[in-house]
Scaffold this motif. Sequence first.
Motif, short mmCIF file in Angstrom:
data_model
loop_
_atom_site.label_atom_id
_atom_site.label_comp_id
_atom_site.label_asym_id
_atom_site.label_seq_id
_atom_site.Cartn_x
_atom_site.Cartn_y
_atom_site.Cartn_z
N UNK A 94 0.85 -1.19 0.00
CA UNK A 94 0.00 0.00 0.00
C UNK A 94 0.89 1.25 0.00
N UNK A 95 0.52 2.27 -0.74
CA UNK A 95 1.31 3.50 -0.70
C UNK A 95 1.29 4.09 0.71
N UNK A 96 2.38 4.70 1.14
CA UNK A 96 2.40 5.34 2.46
C UNK A 96 1.58 6.63 2.43
N UNK A 97 1.57 7.34 3.55
CA UNK A 97 0.86 8.62 3.62
C UNK A 97 1.39 9.58 2.55
N UNK A 98 0.54 10.46 2.09
CA UNK A 98 0.87 11.31 0.94
C UNK A 98 2.08 12.21 1.21
N UNK A 99 2.35 12.52 2.48
CA UNK A 99 3.50 13.38 2.80
C UNK A 99 4.78 12.57 3.03
N UNK A 100 4.69 11.25 2.96
CA UNK A 100 5.86 10.40 3.13
C UNK A 100 6.79 10.56 1.92
N UNK A 101 8.10 10.63 2.13
CA UNK A 101 9.03 10.79 1.00
C UNK A 101 8.91 9.68 -0.05
N UNK A 102 8.45 8.50 0.36
CA UNK A 102 8.35 7.40 -0.58
C UNK A 102 7.01 7.31 -1.30
N UNK A 103 6.13 8.28 -1.03
CA UNK A 103 4.78 8.18 -1.60
C UNK A 103 4.78 8.22 -3.13
N UNK A 104 5.50 9.13 -3.71
CA UNK A 104 5.44 9.32 -5.16
C UNK A 104 5.91 8.08 -5.91
N UNK A 105 7.00 7.48 -5.43
CA UNK A 105 7.50 6.26 -6.07
C UNK A 105 6.48 5.13 -5.93
N UNK A 106 5.87 5.01 -4.74
CA UNK A 106 4.87 3.97 -4.52
C UNK A 106 3.63 4.20 -5.39
#
Length: 226
Positions: A113-125
């Motif tokens: 699952x994608x992390x929270x939208x403010x997480x640095x890894x969100x965009x890649x996920x």
Amino acid sequence: MSDGVRAEAIRVLIVDDSPTARMGLRRALESDPAIHVIGEASDGRQAESVARRRRPDLVTMDVHLGKEDGIDIAARLMSTRPVPILIVTGLDVDDPDTAFRAMEAGALDVCPKPPAIHNPGYEAARRRLIRLVKTLAHVPLVTRRSRSRIRRGVAAPQSVLGEPPTQRLKLVAIGASTGGPPGLHGVLDALPKPFPDLEQLGAYRSVIRPTWEIKLDSKTDLSLRL
């Protein structure tokens, strides 16, 4: 998004018992105009009902749905109304048992699952999720037999190659990818004994292969190499 684009978009059903997770997946998926979420479900009954009525191009399925198992629900969908299924879970996607069970049920892949939208890894996920949905939505499928029918046994396959070879076989290679494990179990059960060594070549990720080999070996006394 215009009605014309909506009509041509990949139609996705989200199955997750968490409203927050469903909202996050909807936001991530619909950030791409080529994807349209046509429904949500929080349990197996809703998932089967929406899939039957709305006929999505792809279903995202969580593993834990309250007291239900999303992988079991995926297997039921594949035995009644086949649809590409992507397991999207908060579990460790590199766990071979989860991956094997998902693909044994007919799911095409397992994705975190994608992390929270403010997480640095969100965009890649988010990009990975969208890429998987676009790829898997077009995979051709066939109706899978239910697990209860599989347990009752399979008929011995009929030869499509004519007469058996006159020379003794030294090795048999079997290729399988998505949905391979149940089919391989049936093939291995129907083979005469003794039989040459089997070498299985599949498209599974390397993390799945050790568990797959153990599970196949537990179901047959044939010598297997992956």
